[in-house]
Write a protein that holds these residues in place. Structure first.
Motif: not given
Lengths: 233, 233
Positions: A174, A197, A213, A218, A222
Protein backbone atom coordinates in the motif's frame (compact mmCIF):
# COMPACT_ATOMS: atom_id res chain seq x y z
CA UNK A 1 -5.90 -25.72 27.22
CA UNK A 2 -5.43 -22.62 25.04
CA UNK A 3 -6.42 -22.79 21.37
CA UNK A 4 -5.05 -20.39 18.74
CA UNK A 5 -7.46 -20.73 15.84
CA UNK A 6 -6.73 -19.65 12.27
CA UNK A 7 -10.07 -18.78 10.68
CA UNK A 8 -8.93 -18.11 7.12
CA UNK A 9 -9.72 -14.99 5.17
CA UNK A 10 -12.88 -12.95 5.01
CA UNK A 11 -15.71 -15.47 4.99
CA UNK A 12 -17.06 -18.43 7.00
CA UNK A 13 -16.53 -20.89 4.10
CA UNK A 14 -12.76 -20.78 4.61
CA UNK A 15 -12.97 -22.13 8.16
CA UNK A 16 -11.82 -25.77 8.56
CA UNK A 17 -13.74 -28.56 10.33
CA UNK A 18 -11.01 -28.70 12.98
CA UNK A 19 -11.50 -24.98 13.73
CA UNK A 20 -15.31 -25.37 13.85
CA UNK A 21 -15.14 -28.35 16.23
CA UNK A 22 -12.77 -26.40 18.48
CA UNK A 23 -14.85 -23.19 18.42
CA UNK A 24 -17.89 -25.23 19.37
CA UNK A 25 -16.49 -26.52 22.66
CA UNK A 26 -14.86 -23.37 24.05
CA UNK A 27 -15.71 -21.81 27.44
CA UNK A 28 -14.13 -18.48 26.54
CA UNK A 29 -13.23 -16.90 23.19
CA UNK A 30 -10.91 -13.90 22.96
CA UNK A 31 -11.58 -11.79 19.87
CA UNK A 32 -9.18 -9.09 18.73
CA UNK A 33 -10.53 -5.64 17.86
CA UNK A 34 -8.42 -3.20 15.87
CA UNK A 35 -9.54 -0.06 17.69
CA UNK A 36 -9.92 0.78 21.37
CA UNK A 37 -13.53 0.80 22.66
CA UNK A 38 -14.62 -0.92 19.43
CA UNK A 39 -16.56 -4.18 19.75
CA UNK A 40 -16.52 -5.19 16.06
CA UNK A 41 -14.00 -7.84 15.12
CA UNK A 42 -13.54 -9.28 11.61
CA UNK A 43 -12.41 -12.63 13.02
CA UNK A 44 -15.45 -12.82 15.31
CA UNK A 45 -17.78 -12.00 12.42
CA UNK A 46 -16.35 -14.92 10.43
CA UNK A 47 -16.90 -17.51 13.15
CA UNK A 48 -19.97 -16.31 15.03
CA UNK A 49 -22.33 -18.89 13.52
CA UNK A 50 -20.03 -21.72 14.57
CA UNK A 51 -19.94 -20.75 18.26
CA UNK A 52 -21.64 -22.48 21.15
CA UNK A 53 -24.19 -20.14 22.74
CA UNK A 54 -22.59 -20.71 26.15
CA UNK A 55 -19.19 -19.42 25.09
CA UNK A 56 -18.19 -16.19 26.80
CA UNK A 57 -16.84 -13.63 24.30
CA UNK A 58 -14.05 -11.33 25.46
CA UNK A 59 -13.30 -8.52 22.99
CA UNK A 60 -9.83 -7.15 23.55
CA UNK A 61 -7.95 -4.38 21.80
CA UNK A 62 -4.75 -5.57 20.11
CA UNK A 63 -2.63 -2.60 19.02
CA UNK A 64 -1.52 -2.81 15.39
CA UNK A 65 1.00 0.03 15.52
CA UNK A 66 4.75 -0.13 16.01
CA UNK A 67 4.90 1.51 19.45
CA UNK A 68 6.82 -1.27 21.12
CA UNK A 69 6.11 -0.26 24.72
CA UNK A 70 2.35 0.06 24.24
CA UNK A 71 2.32 -3.12 22.22
CA UNK A 72 4.24 -5.22 24.71
CA UNK A 73 2.19 -3.89 27.59
CA UNK A 74 -1.12 -4.74 25.90
CA UNK A 75 0.00 -8.21 24.89
CA UNK A 76 1.37 -8.97 28.35
CA UNK A 77 -1.91 -8.01 29.99
CA UNK A 78 -3.98 -10.11 27.56
CA UNK A 79 -1.61 -13.07 27.96
CA UNK A 80 -1.97 -12.85 31.76
CA UNK A 81 -5.75 -12.84 31.48
CA UNK A 82 -5.71 -15.87 29.15
CA UNK A 83 -3.35 -17.69 31.51
CA UNK A 84 -5.67 -17.12 34.47
CA UNK A 85 -8.66 -18.45 32.50
CA UNK A 86 -6.73 -21.56 31.43
CA UNK A 87 -5.39 -22.17 34.94
CA UNK A 88 -9.00 -21.87 36.18
CA UNK A 89 -9.77 -24.96 34.11
CA UNK A 90 -11.38 -23.23 31.15
CA UNK A 91 -11.05 -24.08 27.48
CA UNK A 92 -9.89 -20.77 26.02
CA UNK A 93 -9.72 -19.79 22.37
CA UNK A 94 -8.26 -16.90 20.37
CA UNK A 95 -9.24 -16.30 16.74
CA UNK A 96 -6.84 -14.98 14.15
CA UNK A 97 -7.42 -14.01 10.51
CA UNK A 98 -5.61 -16.12 7.90
CA UNK A 99 -2.99 -18.48 9.31
CA UNK A 100 -1.61 -18.05 12.85
CA UNK A 101 2.02 -18.72 11.84
CA UNK A 102 2.30 -16.28 8.92
CA UNK A 103 2.77 -12.58 9.85
CA UNK A 104 0.21 -12.92 12.64
CA UNK A 105 0.14 -11.04 15.93
CA UNK A 106 -0.81 -14.41 17.47
CA UNK A 107 2.93 -15.15 17.47
CA UNK A 108 3.34 -12.53 20.26
CA UNK A 109 0.84 -14.44 22.39
CA UNK A 110 2.50 -17.76 21.66
CA UNK A 111 5.87 -16.38 22.76
CA UNK A 112 4.41 -15.10 26.03
CA UNK A 113 2.37 -18.20 26.86
CA UNK A 114 4.26 -21.21 25.59
CA UNK A 115 6.30 -21.84 28.70
CA UNK A 116 3.30 -21.58 31.01
CA UNK A 117 0.27 -23.32 29.52
CA UNK A 118 -0.52 -26.02 26.99
CA UNK A 119 -1.27 -24.62 23.53
CA UNK A 120 -2.94 -26.08 20.45
CA UNK A 121 -2.67 -24.05 17.25
CA UNK A 122 -4.97 -24.63 14.28
CA UNK A 123 -3.89 -23.54 10.78
CA UNK A 124 -6.01 -21.41 8.44
CA UNK A 125 -6.24 -20.46 4.76
CA UNK A 126 -3.97 -17.46 4.14
CA UNK A 127 -4.96 -14.58 1.86
CA UNK A 128 -2.43 -15.50 -0.85
CA UNK A 129 -3.74 -19.10 -1.04
CA UNK A 130 -7.29 -17.81 -1.22
CA UNK A 131 -6.52 -15.22 -3.90
CA UNK A 132 -4.57 -17.74 -6.01
CA UNK A 133 -7.42 -20.29 -6.04
CA UNK A 134 -10.19 -17.75 -6.47
CA UNK A 135 -8.46 -16.39 -9.58
CA UNK A 136 -7.27 -19.74 -10.96
CA UNK A 137 -3.75 -18.33 -10.69
CA UNK A 138 -1.16 -21.01 -9.79
CA UNK A 139 1.56 -19.89 -7.36
CA UNK A 140 4.42 -22.30 -7.97
CA UNK A 141 5.36 -25.52 -9.76
CA UNK A 142 8.15 -28.09 -9.86
CA UNK A 143 11.58 -27.04 -8.62
CA UNK A 144 10.92 -23.31 -8.42
CA UNK A 145 10.98 -21.55 -5.05
CA UNK A 146 8.04 -19.48 -3.85
CA UNK A 147 8.96 -16.15 -2.23
CA UNK A 148 6.49 -14.49 0.13
CA UNK A 149 7.57 -10.87 0.55
CA UNK A 150 5.99 -8.10 2.66
CA UNK A 151 6.16 -4.84 0.68
CA UNK A 152 6.95 -3.13 3.99
CA UNK A 153 10.54 -4.39 3.60
CA UNK A 154 11.03 -1.50 1.15
CA UNK A 155 11.15 -1.33 -2.62
CA UNK A 156 14.92 -1.73 -3.05
CA UNK A 157 15.03 -4.87 -0.93
CA UNK A 158 12.00 -6.18 -2.84
CA UNK A 159 13.83 -5.60 -6.13
CA UNK A 160 16.80 -7.69 -5.00
CA UNK A 161 14.51 -10.59 -4.10
CA UNK A 162 12.33 -10.45 -7.21
CA UNK A 163 14.96 -10.24 -9.96
CA UNK A 164 15.07 -13.55 -11.84
CA UNK A 165 12.48 -15.27 -9.63
CA UNK A 166 9.54 -17.11 -11.17
CA UNK A 167 7.01 -17.17 -8.33
CA UNK A 168 6.51 -14.32 -5.88
CA UNK A 169 3.77 -13.13 -3.53
CA UNK A 170 3.96 -9.51 -2.34
CA UNK A 171 1.81 -8.81 0.71
CA UNK A 172 0.84 -5.58 2.50
CA UNK A 173 1.29 -3.47 -0.62
CA UNK A 174 0.00 0.00 0.00
CA UNK A 175 2.46 2.62 1.20
CA UNK A 176 4.88 2.02 -1.66
CA UNK A 177 2.27 0.80 -4.17
CA UNK A 178 3.35 3.03 -7.06
CA UNK A 179 7.01 2.10 -6.57
CA UNK A 180 6.15 -1.61 -6.47
CA UNK A 181 4.14 -1.35 -9.71
CA UNK A 182 7.07 0.45 -11.37
CA UNK A 183 9.40 -2.29 -10.13
CA UNK A 184 7.17 -4.98 -11.70
CA UNK A 185 7.13 -3.07 -14.99
CA UNK A 186 10.95 -2.69 -14.88
CA UNK A 187 11.22 -6.44 -14.34
CA UNK A 188 8.81 -7.13 -17.25
CA UNK A 189 6.33 -8.83 -14.94
CA UNK A 190 3.20 -6.96 -15.98
CA UNK A 191 1.77 -9.87 -18.00
CA UNK A 192 2.10 -12.43 -15.24
CA UNK A 193 0.96 -10.46 -12.18
CA UNK A 194 -2.41 -9.85 -10.57
CA UNK A 195 -3.31 -7.35 -7.88
CA UNK A 196 -6.07 -8.05 -5.35
CA UNK A 197 -7.36 -5.60 -2.81
CA UNK A 198 -9.68 -6.50 0.12
CA UNK A 199 -9.59 -10.20 -0.69
CA UNK A 200 -12.81 -12.04 0.26
CA UNK A 201 -14.56 -8.94 1.54
CA UNK A 202 -17.51 -7.26 -0.19
CA UNK A 203 -15.16 -4.53 -1.42
CA UNK A 204 -12.80 -7.03 -3.12
CA UNK A 205 -11.25 -5.77 -6.36
CA UNK A 206 -9.06 -7.78 -8.78
CA UNK A 207 -6.80 -6.13 -11.34
CA UNK A 208 -5.31 -8.24 -14.10
CA UNK A 209 -3.63 -5.26 -15.71
CA UNK A 210 -1.32 -3.72 -13.14
CA UNK A 211 -0.62 -0.69 -15.34
CA UNK A 212 -4.21 0.41 -14.90
CA UNK A 213 -4.41 0.44 -11.12
CA UNK A 214 -4.45 3.69 -9.19
CA UNK A 215 -3.41 3.84 -5.59
CA UNK A 216 -6.88 5.30 -4.87
CA UNK A 217 -8.48 2.07 -6.09
CA UNK A 218 -6.79 -0.16 -3.53
CA UNK A 219 -7.06 -0.60 0.22
CA UNK A 220 -4.53 -1.01 2.99
CA UNK A 221 -4.46 -4.78 2.52
CA UNK A 222 -3.44 -5.46 -1.04
CA UNK A 223 -1.63 -8.51 -2.36
CA UNK A 224 0.20 -9.08 -5.65
CA UNK A 225 0.76 -12.56 -7.10
CA UNK A 226 3.47 -13.11 -9.70
CA UNK A 227 4.14 -16.27 -11.72
CA UNK A 228 6.35 -15.92 -14.80
CA UNK A 229 5.20 -19.37 -15.98
CA UNK A 230 1.52 -18.38 -15.99
CA UNK A 231 0.46 -15.88 -18.57
CA UNK A 232 -2.68 -13.92 -17.70
CA UNK A 233 -5.50 -14.47 -20.17
CA UNK B 1 -18.81 -26.36 -13.79
CA UNK B 2 -15.50 -27.98 -12.82
CA UNK B 3 -14.33 -27.73 -9.21
CA UNK B 4 -10.66 -28.21 -8.19
CA UNK B 5 -10.84 -28.85 -4.46
CA UNK B 6 -7.91 -28.51 -2.07
CA UNK B 7 -8.56 -30.92 0.80
CA UNK B 8 -5.64 -30.03 3.06
CA UNK B 9 -3.18 -32.52 4.49
CA UNK B 10 -3.73 -36.00 5.81
CA UNK B 11 -6.99 -35.81 7.77
CA UNK B 12 -10.64 -34.77 7.39
CA UNK B 13 -10.34 -32.00 10.03
CA UNK B 14 -8.29 -29.85 7.65
CA UNK B 15 -11.06 -29.66 5.05
CA UNK B 16 -12.82 -26.26 4.85
CA UNK B 17 -16.58 -25.67 4.90
CA UNK B 18 -16.41 -24.41 1.32
CA UNK B 19 -14.79 -27.68 0.21
CA UNK B 20 -17.36 -29.75 2.14
CA UNK B 21 -20.33 -27.86 0.65
CA UNK B 22 -18.86 -28.32 -2.82
CA UNK B 23 -18.10 -32.04 -2.35
CA UNK B 24 -21.65 -32.54 -1.17
CA UNK B 25 -23.30 -31.37 -4.38
CA UNK B 26 -21.11 -33.05 -7.01
CA UNK B 27 -22.38 -35.41 -9.70
CA UNK B 28 -18.92 -36.82 -10.43
CA UNK B 29 -15.70 -36.78 -8.40
CA UNK B 30 -12.34 -37.60 -9.98
CA UNK B 31 -9.85 -39.00 -7.47
CA UNK B 32 -6.16 -39.36 -8.29
CA UNK B 33 -4.41 -42.65 -7.54
CA UNK B 34 -0.63 -42.83 -7.43
CA UNK B 35 -0.28 -46.27 -9.00
CA UNK B 36 -1.89 -47.87 -12.05
CA UNK B 37 -4.70 -50.36 -11.27
CA UNK B 38 -4.76 -49.10 -7.68
CA UNK B 39 -8.08 -47.88 -6.29
CA UNK B 40 -6.78 -46.32 -3.06
CA UNK B 41 -6.43 -42.55 -3.04
CA UNK B 42 -5.25 -40.49 -0.06
CA UNK B 43 -7.36 -37.51 -1.16
CA UNK B 44 -10.48 -39.70 -1.48
CA UNK B 45 -9.87 -41.20 1.96
CA UNK B 46 -9.79 -37.68 3.48
CA UNK B 47 -13.12 -36.58 2.00
CA UNK B 48 -15.19 -39.78 1.75
CA UNK B 49 -17.40 -38.97 4.75
CA UNK B 50 -18.31 -35.59 3.24
CA UNK B 51 -19.56 -37.02 -0.08
CA UNK B 52 -23.12 -37.31 -1.28
CA UNK B 53 -24.02 -41.00 -1.78
CA UNK B 54 -25.16 -40.25 -5.34
CA UNK B 55 -21.79 -38.93 -6.44
CA UNK B 56 -20.06 -41.11 -9.00
CA UNK B 57 -16.40 -41.72 -8.12
CA UNK B 58 -13.90 -41.99 -10.97
CA UNK B 59 -10.45 -43.17 -9.84
CA UNK B 60 -7.83 -42.21 -12.35
CA UNK B 61 -4.11 -42.81 -12.40
CA UNK B 62 -2.06 -39.59 -12.38
CA UNK B 63 1.60 -40.34 -13.14
CA UNK B 64 4.00 -38.78 -10.63
CA UNK B 65 7.18 -39.40 -12.59
CA UNK B 66 9.10 -37.07 -14.88
CA UNK B 67 8.43 -38.92 -18.15
CA UNK B 68 7.01 -35.95 -20.01
CA UNK B 69 5.37 -37.89 -22.84
CA UNK B 70 3.57 -40.35 -20.58
CA UNK B 71 2.61 -37.51 -18.25
CA UNK B 72 1.18 -35.23 -20.91
CA UNK B 73 -0.69 -38.07 -22.54
CA UNK B 74 -2.32 -39.14 -19.25
CA UNK B 75 -3.30 -35.59 -18.30
CA UNK B 76 -4.70 -34.88 -21.74
CA UNK B 77 -6.91 -37.95 -21.63
CA UNK B 78 -8.20 -37.12 -18.12
CA UNK B 79 -8.82 -33.49 -19.09
CA UNK B 80 -10.83 -34.64 -22.13
CA UNK B 81 -12.93 -36.92 -19.94
CA UNK B 82 -13.61 -34.12 -17.43
CA UNK B 83 -14.52 -31.75 -20.25
CA UNK B 84 -17.07 -34.22 -21.67
CA UNK B 85 -18.67 -34.64 -18.23
CA UNK B 86 -18.90 -30.87 -17.71
CA UNK B 87 -20.26 -30.28 -21.21
CA UNK B 88 -22.88 -32.97 -20.45
CA UNK B 89 -24.17 -30.67 -17.71
CA UNK B 90 -22.56 -32.41 -14.75
CA UNK B 91 -21.00 -30.82 -11.68
CA UNK B 92 -17.53 -32.34 -11.72
CA UNK B 93 -14.94 -32.25 -8.93
CA UNK B 94 -11.28 -33.15 -8.58
CA UNK B 95 -9.63 -33.50 -5.17
CA UNK B 96 -6.06 -32.52 -4.50
CA UNK B 97 -3.94 -32.89 -1.34
CA UNK B 98 -2.82 -29.65 0.32
CA UNK B 99 -3.44 -26.51 -1.74
CA UNK B 100 -4.17 -26.71 -5.50
CA UNK B 101 -1.89 -23.75 -6.36
CA UNK B 102 1.29 -24.85 -4.57
CA UNK B 103 3.36 -27.56 -6.30
CA UNK B 104 0.21 -29.43 -7.26
CA UNK B 105 -0.37 -31.58 -10.33
CA UNK B 106 -3.80 -29.89 -10.47
CA UNK B 107 -2.02 -27.03 -12.25
CA UNK B 108 -1.59 -29.32 -15.30
CA UNK B 109 -5.35 -29.84 -15.42
CA UNK B 110 -6.03 -26.14 -15.00
CA UNK B 111 -3.73 -25.33 -17.93
CA UNK B 112 -5.49 -27.85 -20.17
CA UNK B 113 -9.03 -26.91 -19.19
CA UNK B 114 -9.13 -23.20 -18.51
CA UNK B 115 -9.88 -22.07 -22.04
CA UNK B 116 -12.69 -24.57 -22.47
CA UNK B 117 -14.82 -24.83 -19.34
CA UNK B 118 -15.66 -22.76 -16.29
CA UNK B 119 -13.48 -23.60 -13.31
CA UNK B 120 -13.79 -22.91 -9.58
CA UNK B 121 -10.74 -23.65 -7.44
CA UNK B 122 -10.95 -24.04 -3.66
CA UNK B 123 -7.84 -23.51 -1.51
CA UNK B 124 -6.61 -25.98 1.11
CA UNK B 125 -4.27 -26.10 4.12
CA UNK B 126 -0.74 -26.88 2.89
CA UNK B 127 1.63 -29.22 4.73
CA UNK B 128 3.93 -26.42 5.88
CA UNK B 129 1.04 -24.45 7.42
CA UNK B 130 -0.19 -27.59 9.14
CA UNK B 131 3.23 -28.56 10.47
CA UNK B 132 3.92 -25.03 11.73
CA UNK B 133 0.68 -24.84 13.72
CA UNK B 134 0.80 -28.40 15.00
CA UNK B 135 4.26 -27.76 16.43
CA UNK B 136 3.61 -24.18 17.63
CA UNK B 137 6.45 -23.15 15.34
CA UNK B 138 5.91 -19.68 13.77
CA UNK B 139 6.97 -19.35 10.15
CA UNK B 140 7.51 -15.62 9.66
CA UNK B 141 7.02 -12.23 11.32
CA UNK B 142 7.14 -8.53 10.48
CA UNK B 143 9.20 -7.48 7.47
CA UNK B 144 11.00 -10.77 6.91
CA UNK B 145 10.39 -12.73 3.72
CA UNK B 146 9.29 -16.36 3.80
CA UNK B 147 11.07 -18.65 1.33
CA UNK B 148 9.40 -21.90 0.29
CA UNK B 149 12.06 -24.07 -1.33
CA UNK B 150 11.74 -27.57 -2.83
CA UNK B 151 14.87 -29.57 -1.90
CA UNK B 152 14.71 -31.04 -5.40
CA UNK B 153 16.28 -27.80 -6.67
CA UNK B 154 19.62 -29.21 -5.43
CA UNK B 155 21.73 -28.51 -2.37
CA UNK B 156 23.96 -25.80 -3.86
CA UNK B 157 20.99 -23.76 -5.09
CA UNK B 158 19.34 -24.24 -1.68
CA UNK B 159 22.47 -22.92 0.02
CA UNK B 160 22.39 -19.72 -2.04
CA UNK B 161 18.77 -19.09 -1.04
CA UNK B 162 19.16 -19.93 2.63
CA UNK B 163 22.28 -17.93 3.55
CA UNK B 164 21.25 -14.97 5.72
CA UNK B 165 17.51 -15.69 5.54
CA UNK B 166 15.39 -15.79 8.70
CA UNK B 167 12.39 -17.87 7.62
CA UNK B 168 12.61 -20.83 5.27
CA UNK B 169 10.50 -23.89 4.48
CA UNK B 170 12.23 -26.76 2.67
CA UNK B 171 9.81 -29.23 1.08
CA UNK B 172 10.30 -32.64 -0.55
CA UNK B 173 13.48 -33.34 1.41
CA UNK B 174 14.53 -36.92 0.88
CA UNK B 175 16.99 -37.66 -1.90
CA UNK B 176 19.54 -35.14 -0.64
CA UNK B 177 18.50 -35.31 3.03
CA UNK B 178 22.01 -35.76 4.46
CA UNK B 179 23.39 -32.90 2.37
CA UNK B 180 20.53 -30.63 3.44
CA UNK B 181 21.15 -31.41 7.14
CA UNK B 182 24.86 -30.66 6.67
CA UNK B 183 23.93 -27.38 4.98
CA UNK B 184 21.74 -26.38 7.96
CA UNK B 185 24.58 -27.22 10.36
CA UNK B 186 27.04 -25.18 8.24
CA UNK B 187 24.60 -22.25 8.37
CA UNK B 188 24.23 -22.63 12.17
CA UNK B 189 20.52 -23.33 11.85
CA UNK B 190 20.35 -26.48 13.97
CA UNK B 191 18.73 -24.74 16.95
CA UNK B 192 15.92 -23.14 14.97
CA UNK B 193 14.89 -25.94 12.62
CA UNK B 194 12.43 -28.80 12.88
CA UNK B 195 12.06 -31.81 10.60
CA UNK B 196 8.68 -33.46 10.05
CA UNK B 197 8.12 -36.64 8.10
CA UNK B 198 4.69 -37.96 7.03
CA UNK B 199 2.87 -34.93 8.39
CA UNK B 200 -0.68 -35.68 9.59
CA UNK B 201 -0.49 -39.39 8.82
CA UNK B 202 -0.33 -42.14 11.44
CA UNK B 203 3.38 -42.54 10.74
CA UNK B 204 4.14 -38.84 11.42
CA UNK B 205 7.51 -38.20 13.09
CA UNK B 206 8.81 -34.85 14.39
CA UNK B 207 12.49 -34.19 15.05
CA UNK B 208 13.51 -31.11 17.01
CA UNK B 209 17.18 -32.04 16.90
CA UNK B 210 18.20 -32.29 13.28
CA UNK B 211 21.61 -33.74 14.15
CA UNK B 212 19.90 -36.87 15.42
CA UNK B 213 17.86 -37.78 12.36
CA UNK B 214 18.86 -40.66 10.12
CA UNK B 215 17.71 -40.85 6.55
CA UNK B 216 16.19 -44.24 7.44
CA UNK B 217 13.85 -42.50 9.92
CA UNK B 218 12.19 -40.29 7.35
CA UNK B 219 9.83 -40.86 4.44
CA UNK B 220 9.67 -39.54 0.90
CA UNK B 221 7.62 -36.53 2.00
CA UNK B 222 9.64 -34.67 4.58
CA UNK B 223 9.52 -30.97 5.36
CA UNK B 224 11.95 -28.76 7.28
CA UNK B 225 10.87 -25.47 8.88
CA UNK B 226 13.49 -22.86 9.78
CA UNK B 227 12.97 -19.64 11.75
CA UNK B 228 16.08 -17.94 13.13
CA UNK B 229 13.87 -15.80 15.39
CA UNK B 230 12.28 -18.81 17.09
CA UNK B 231 14.52 -20.88 19.29
CA UNK B 232 13.43 -24.48 19.77
CA UNK B 233 12.69 -25.29 23.41
Amino acid sequence: MFYGIGVGVGNPGKVTMEAIDTLNMLDVLYVPTAKKEEKFSVAHEIVKDYLNTNTEIKSRHFPMNYDTDELQCAWKSIADEIMLDVQGGKKVGFVTIGDPMIYSTYIYLLRLLRNNIEITTIPGITSFLDIASKNNFPLVEGEDPLLILPATMGTERLRRYITNETSVVIMKVYKNFNEVVQLLIDEKLENCSIVVSNSSKNEEVVFRDIKNVNKDDISYFTTILINRKWEIK
